[in-house]
Design a protein around this motif. Sequence first.
Motif, PDB file in Angstrom:
ATOM      1  N   GLY A 105       0.020  -2.980   9.587  1.00  0.00           N
ATOM      2  CA  GLY A 105       0.899  -1.898   9.160  1.00  0.00           C
ATOM      3  C   GLY A 105       1.811  -2.280   8.018  1.00  0.00           C
ATOM      4  O   GLY A 105       2.228  -1.417   7.222  1.00  0.00           O
ATOM      5  N   TRP A 106       2.122  -3.552   7.902  1.00  0.00           N
ATOM      6  CA  TRP A 106       2.998  -4.014   6.833  1.00  0.00           C
ATOM      7  C   TRP A 106       2.240  -4.481   5.596  1.00  0.00           C
ATOM      8  O   TRP A 106       2.844  -4.744   4.546  1.00  0.00           O
ATOM      9  CB  TRP A 106       3.897  -5.158   7.337  1.00  0.00           C
ATOM     10  CG  TRP A 106       5.220  -4.664   7.799  1.00  0.00           C
ATOM     11  CD1 TRP A 106       5.563  -4.271   9.058  1.00  0.00           C
ATOM     12  CD2 TRP A 106       6.383  -4.470   6.999  1.00  0.00           C
ATOM     13  NE1 TRP A 106       6.867  -3.853   9.092  1.00  0.00           N
ATOM     14  CE2 TRP A 106       7.401  -3.965   7.854  1.00  0.00           C
ATOM     15  CE3 TRP A 106       6.680  -4.672   5.649  1.00  0.00           C
ATOM     16  CZ2 TRP A 106       8.682  -3.663   7.388  1.00  0.00           C
ATOM     17  CZ3 TRP A 106       7.953  -4.364   5.192  1.00  0.00           C
ATOM     18  CH2 TRP A 106       8.940  -3.868   6.054  1.00  0.00           C
ATOM     19  N   MET A 107       0.937  -4.607   5.679  1.00  0.00           N
ATOM     20  CA  MET A 107       0.192  -5.203   4.578  1.00  0.00           C
ATOM     21  C   MET A 107       0.330  -4.465   3.243  1.00  0.00           C
ATOM     22  O   MET A 107       0.570  -5.085   2.206  1.00  0.00           O
ATOM     23  CB  MET A 107      -1.279  -5.374   4.953  1.00  0.00           C
ATOM     24  CG  MET A 107      -1.502  -6.470   5.972  1.00  0.00           C
ATOM     25  SD  MET A 107      -1.024  -8.119   5.396  1.00  0.00           S
ATOM     26  CE  MET A 107      -2.384  -8.466   4.296  1.00  0.00           C
ATOM     27  N   TRP A 136       7.091   4.170  -0.657  1.00  0.00           N
ATOM     28  CA  TRP A 136       6.398   4.002   0.621  1.00  0.00           C
ATOM     29  C   TRP A 136       5.232   4.984   0.691  1.00  0.00           C
ATOM     30  O   TRP A 136       5.355   6.147   0.291  1.00  0.00           O
ATOM     31  CB  TRP A 136       7.377   4.274   1.769  1.00  0.00           C
ATOM     32  CG  TRP A 136       6.787   4.057   3.127  1.00  0.00           C
ATOM     33  CD1 TRP A 136       6.807   2.912   3.850  1.00  0.00           C
ATOM     34  CD2 TRP A 136       6.074   5.014   3.906  1.00  0.00           C
ATOM     35  NE1 TRP A 136       6.147   3.096   5.036  1.00  0.00           N
ATOM     36  CE2 TRP A 136       5.673   4.383   5.105  1.00  0.00           C
ATOM     37  CE3 TRP A 136       5.704   6.341   3.716  1.00  0.00           C
ATOM     38  CZ2 TRP A 136       4.953   5.022   6.099  1.00  0.00           C
ATOM     39  CZ3 TRP A 136       4.973   6.994   4.699  1.00  0.00           C
ATOM     40  CH2 TRP A 136       4.617   6.340   5.876  1.00  0.00           C
ATOM     41  N   PRO A 137       4.026   4.573   1.185  1.00  0.00           N
ATOM     42  CA  PRO A 137       3.745   3.231   1.687  1.00  0.00           C
ATOM     43  C   PRO A 137       3.015   2.322   0.707  1.00  0.00           C
ATOM     44  O   PRO A 137       2.965   1.122   0.933  1.00  0.00           O
ATOM     45  CB  PRO A 137       2.838   3.527   2.880  1.00  0.00           C
ATOM     46  CG  PRO A 137       2.034   4.720   2.425  1.00  0.00           C
ATOM     47  CD  PRO A 137       2.983   5.554   1.580  1.00  0.00           C
ATOM     48  N   ASN A 138       2.434   2.863  -0.368  1.00  0.00           N
ATOM     49  CA  ASN A 138       1.470   2.018  -1.089  1.00  0.00           C
ATOM     50  C   ASN A 138       1.454   2.189  -2.597  1.00  0.00           C
ATOM     51  O   ASN A 138       0.485   1.797  -3.239  1.00  0.00           O
ATOM     52  CB  ASN A 138       0.052   2.300  -0.556  1.00  0.00           C
ATOM     53  CG  ASN A 138      -0.426   3.702  -0.900  1.00  0.00           C
ATOM     54  OD1 ASN A 138       0.363   4.655  -0.917  1.00  0.00           O
ATOM     55  ND2 ASN A 138      -1.707   3.842  -1.187  1.00  0.00           N
ATOM     56  N   ASP A 139       2.507   2.733  -3.186  1.00  0.00           N
ATOM     57  CA  ASP A 139       2.531   2.921  -4.632  1.00  0.00           C
ATOM     58  C   ASP A 139       3.592   2.038  -5.275  1.00  0.00           C
ATOM     59  O   ASP A 139       4.668   1.804  -4.707  1.00  0.00           O
ATOM     60  CB  ASP A 139       2.827   4.379  -4.996  1.00  0.00           C
ATOM     61  CG  ASP A 139       1.668   5.314  -4.670  1.00  0.00           C
ATOM     62  OD1 ASP A 139       0.549   4.808  -4.427  1.00  0.00           O
ATOM     63  OD2 ASP A 139       1.888   6.532  -4.633  1.00  0.00           O
ATOM     64  N   LEU A 154      -4.659  -0.102  -1.298  1.00  0.00           N
ATOM     65  CA  LEU A 154      -5.397   0.403  -0.141  1.00  0.00           C
ATOM     66  C   LEU A 154      -5.746  -0.771   0.767  1.00  0.00           C
ATOM     67  O   LEU A 154      -6.416  -1.707   0.344  1.00  0.00           O
ATOM     68  CB  LEU A 154      -6.677   1.117  -0.574  1.00  0.00           C
ATOM     69  CG  LEU A 154      -7.614   1.582   0.549  1.00  0.00           C
ATOM     70  CD1 LEU A 154      -6.934   2.653   1.397  1.00  0.00           C
ATOM     71  CD2 LEU A 154      -8.930   2.100  -0.016  1.00  0.00           C
ATOM     72  N   CYS A 155      -5.280  -0.713   2.023  1.00  0.00           N
ATOM     73  CA  CYS A 155      -5.549  -1.774   2.990  1.00  0.00           C
ATOM     74  C   CYS A 155      -6.421  -1.250   4.121  1.00  0.00           C
ATOM     75  O   CYS A 155      -6.204  -0.145   4.624  1.00  0.00           O
ATOM     76  CB  CYS A 155      -4.242  -2.324   3.559  1.00  0.00           C
ATOM     77  SG  CYS A 155      -3.231  -3.186   2.339  1.00  0.00           S
ATOM     78  N   VAL A 166      -7.515  -8.156   7.027  1.00  0.00           N
ATOM     79  CA  VAL A 166      -7.161  -6.977   6.255  1.00  0.00           C
ATOM     80  C   VAL A 166      -7.692  -7.145   4.843  1.00  0.00           C
ATOM     81  O   VAL A 166      -7.448  -8.167   4.198  1.00  0.00           O
ATOM     82  CB  VAL A 166      -5.645  -6.743   6.219  1.00  0.00           C
ATOM     83  CG1 VAL A 166      -5.300  -5.566   5.315  1.00  0.00           C
ATOM     84  CG2 VAL A 166      -5.111  -6.490   7.627  1.00  0.00           C
ATOM     85  N   VAL A 167      -8.453  -6.159   4.400  1.00  0.00           N
ATOM     86  CA  VAL A 167      -8.881  -6.113   3.003  1.00  0.00           C
ATOM     87  C   VAL A 167      -7.778  -5.399   2.233  1.00  0.00           C
ATOM     88  O   VAL A 167      -7.446  -4.249   2.518  1.00  0.00           O
ATOM     89  CB  VAL A 167     -10.213  -5.362   2.846  1.00  0.00           C
ATOM     90  CG1 VAL A 167     -10.569  -5.190   1.365  1.00  0.00           C
ATOM     91  CG2 VAL A 167     -11.326  -6.115   3.569  1.00  0.00           C
TER      92      VAL A 167
END
Length: 296
Positions: A105-107, A136-139, A154-155, A166-167
Amino acid sequence: MRDSLDIETVSAALVTSGRPWREVEFHPALGSTNTRLRELLTGTAEQTGAYAAARALEDRGLWWVVLTDHQTGGRGRLGRAWTVPDRASLAVSVAVPVADPAQAGWMPLLAGLALSRAVRRVTEATGAALTARLKWPNDVLLVEDGDRKLSGILCELVTVGSGQAVVVGTGVNIDQTREELPVDTATSLALAGARVSREDLLVAYLDELTAVLAGAGVGTDAAGASGAAEVRTAYRAACSTIGLTVRVHLPTGDAVEGTAVGVDDDGALVVRTDHGVRTFAAGDVVHVRPAAGGLA
């Protein structure tokens, strides 16, 4: 004319003592670096690196780096398409083993923090220091170009033998012109005033990612990681979503409006609404946008 990645230089910098990266696999063009690495991890694709023959079943693909000059079928969260001109961006995926699936979740948050630090470090070296902020979360957004989007992350959690990894897929706009970007809300390092090499940014990013992951205790018992609180605090300080009045768009079509007051220890966004406090995991939302509108 844009140059291809110098893979010999990148490999020599990354696959060396003191760094966790075990192999760099490069493709001139590839549908998706995340898909390729996921297939390597699950054994549905042939490994082509120097370690392939000796790699044990439960160790395959871990700490590998997959790169391409031209990602033709890139994806963002929820399967959104992501396209970019040949050799104009950094497209990279890495496989990080995790001891606890809860670490996943934190990756994307940790990767964003690492990239923001790498952007500052590399652009500062050119004399055009840029400030990256985290949505949040990925930008990753650039302050110098009106908080336009520089990067998306993207994880994906993958089972590898008896363990999990985790990729972490990252796309960074390097030198696109405004006309080459698909939307007005996107930017590139060049548009913000910095000319950097993809090789320099890649090595800096993976160095920063290594440090952030180690600090957060990824790959170990998260509860016993002494630096986890410090890393999470650093993310929260860099996250521009916190403090905003936001509208959280849900897969049902509903939207929740309130003030983003924090990110909890599971990596979920905490929003104070008129009806109480709610938390949202990244997988629970379609968009999080400022309620007042704007680029971010």
